[in-house]
Design an enzyme around this catalytic site. Structure first.
Site, PDB file in Angstrom:
ATOM      1  N   SER A  60       0.534  -1.255  -0.048  1.00  0.00           N
ATOM      2  CA  SER A  60      -0.005  -0.107  -0.219  1.00  0.00           C
ATOM      3  C   SER A  60       0.707   1.139  -0.050  1.00  0.00           C
ATOM      4  O   SER A  60       0.294   2.605  -0.227  1.00  0.00           O
ATOM      5  CB  SER A  60      -0.926   0.075   1.021  1.00  0.00           C
ATOM      6  OG  SER A  60      -2.146  -0.922   0.928  1.00  0.00           O
ATOM      7  N   HIS A 288       3.897   5.978   5.166  1.00  0.00           N
ATOM      8  CA  HIS A 288       2.724   4.898   4.755  1.00  0.00           C
ATOM      9  C   HIS A 288       3.506   3.613   5.115  1.00  0.00           C
ATOM     10  O   HIS A 288       4.475   3.477   4.737  1.00  0.00           O
ATOM     11  CB  HIS A 288       2.557   5.132   3.348  1.00  0.00           C
ATOM     12  CG  HIS A 288       1.025   4.757   3.091  1.00  0.00           C
ATOM     13  ND1 HIS A 288       0.519   3.423   3.185  1.00  0.00           N
ATOM     14  CD2 HIS A 288      -0.053   5.503   2.584  1.00  0.00           C
ATOM     15  CE1 HIS A 288      -0.890   3.319   2.736  1.00  0.00           C
ATOM     16  NE2 HIS A 288      -1.053   4.711   2.398  1.00  0.00           N
ATOM     17  N   GLY A 290       2.753  -0.891   4.087  1.00  0.00           N
ATOM     18  CA  GLY A 290       2.348  -1.556   2.941  1.00  0.00           C
ATOM     19  C   GLY A 290       2.390  -2.932   3.345  1.00  0.00           C
ATOM     20  O   GLY A 290       3.384  -3.565   3.891  1.00  0.00           O
ATOM     21  N   GLY A 294       2.618 -11.907   2.824  1.00  0.00           N
ATOM     22  CA  GLY A 294       3.748 -12.086   3.356  1.00  0.00           C
ATOM     23  C   GLY A 294       4.827 -11.168   3.303  1.00  0.00           C
ATOM     24  O   GLY A 294       5.855 -11.437   3.683  1.00  0.00           O
TER      25      GLY A 294
END
Length: 441
Positions: A60, A288, A290, A294
């Protein structure tokens, strides 16, 4: 302070071992120079070593790239942040007709559209995959009215990527290269597996360190989380957000707070355009994180000191690893103390938990909350397309204050914060992992 990369190579290896991380790549910008090191393996089944030129999935963190693409188009006068999505994508709709016409680009980039948006739908590998994904969003309901609150929305960023396609006339992957990668000279940043496999690529690892059952997410969710890159390329992207003219004329505009977060213990206190925002030791931090299958990534940008840090991993207790590494690094580089995560209070708090029990549900997740001693027990179950990709979890929640609770997995040092919201109109929400999940029973 001058960075000693040999020291950080040793610390990276030691902290990775402590947190059961198979492989990790670290890069940071300090005093105008990028430093990089790596440790461990890309895949425990093959033993291929992680190197500084290895590609990891940044998940992300991709959303900041997609937000940057739209901001570039806004600076060119092609759109504004307050342009309704339906003005760019004729026929755009979600399940709520009124919401369909009200949702703007700003709502998408700040997770305030209210769309129930963890739709991980594979619409194929064709160049029309985003167009087909956006058409499927017609069935997505509202978690809350447009602009009413914040709830992390993967679907919103896929829609944003489709807007990029419509405005540029290119597929999102190509637009990303022309708008960001090529201007910054990012030779180790790719989105499609046929490009990634030309380099050493990390494989994710899941429970008990097992190799993940799949390598990556479908192309249709690309703008929400499909970038693969080296840590150094991610740092170069972060650096551009501190350098007016490198990409954006005014990158600071993306760091302007847009909404306060209902759960301020979940990575930051506010959200900007694409960025999660917080203040650490009196200094602004834009970040940020993400997560894919895995694999885990984090990008931190500190405008006041000019420090940028990217940490990419392929398994293990990633949140613990990220917190320990960034804490040590920023103390040495900037003399900055990273705040400790929320934890149970030293003196137990007594809370009436009855109003919080029940079933909460959104796309991809069903959460059962029941009484457990002086606290609560929360069980999350993946549903729909997330079955097999996400795991069920049970957390015993300890009260911190009247509406905030914390819980953690066995063996994990990091506590997860859960905030309950009871509204005057009778609606109730559970805020956890960035999402607002409404109570349904």
């Amino acid at each position: 302070m001058k960075a000693d990369i040999d020291h950080w190579r040793r610390r990276l290896a030691a902290l990775a071992a402590d947190s059961d991380v198979p492989g990790a790549s670290l890069a940071f910008l300090s005093d105008g120079r990028v430093h990089a090191c790596a440790t461990g393996v890309l895949n425990t089944a093959t033993g291929a070593p992680a190197r500084i030129d290895s590609l990891f999935q940044i998940g992300s963190v991709t959303k900041v790239w997609t937000a940057t693409q739209l901001m570039l188009l806004a600076e060119q006068g092609r759109v504004t942040l307050d342009t309704p999505v339906a003005d760019v994508l004729p026929g755009f709709k979600v399940a709520d007709g009124a919401a369909s016409s009200r949702i703007t680009l700003r709502h998408l980039l700040t997770h305030t559209s209210g769309v129930d948006g963890d739709l991980f739908l594979d619409t194929g590998r064709g160049d029309d995959c985003l167009e087909r994904y956006v058409a499927a969003c017609a069935e997505l309901a509202q978690t809350f009215p447009v602009g009413d609150s914040h709830s992390y929305c993967n679907s919103g960023f896929v829609i944003a990527g489709r807007v990029v396609e419509q405005l540029t006339g290119m597929v999102w992957d190509r637009a990303l290269r022309e708008q960001i990668c090529e201007p910054l000279g990012l030779t180790h940043t790719w989105t499609l597996p046929e490009d990634v496999l030309r380099f050493g690529a990390a494989m994710g690892h899941v429970e008990q360190g097992e190799v993940a059952p799949a390598w990556g997410l479908p192309r249709s969710v690309g703008p929400a989380g499909l970038v693969c890159a080296t840590a150094s390329d991610v740092v170069a992207f972060g650096r551009a957000h501190l350098t007016p003219g490198a990409l954006l004329a005014d990158p600071a505009a993306m760091r302007q707070p847009q909404v306060d977060l209902p759960n301020p213990h979940d990575g930051g206190r506010q959200w900007g355009i694409g960025w999660c925002l917080d203040t650490w030791d009196g200094r602004e931090v834009a970040s940020h994180t993400g997560d894919t299958i895995g694999q885990h990534a984090a990008l931190w940008v500190l405008p006041e000191t000019g420090t940028v840090v990217a940490l990419l991993t392929n398994g293990g207790r990633s949140a613990e690893f990220q917190h320990r590494l960034i804490g040590e690094l920023l103390v040495e580089l900037d003399g900055l103390a990273v705040p400790e995560p929320v934890a149970p209070p030293a003196r137990p708090v007594t809370v009436d938990t009855g109003s919080f029990t029940g079933v909460y549900e959104r796309v991809g997740s069903r959460i059962h909350v029941g009484a457990q001693g002086a606290g609560l027990r929360m069980r999350t179950e993946p549903t729909g397309m997330l079955v097999g990709l996400a795991r069920a979890r049970t957390l015993d929640l300890v009260p911190v204050d009247a509406t905030t609770f914390v819980g953690r997995d066995e063996g994990d040092s990091m506590w997860n914060a859960v905030v309950f919201e009871l509204r005057a109109d009778g609606t109730s929400y559970l805020h956890h992992s960035g999402r607002a999940t409404p109570r349904v029973a």
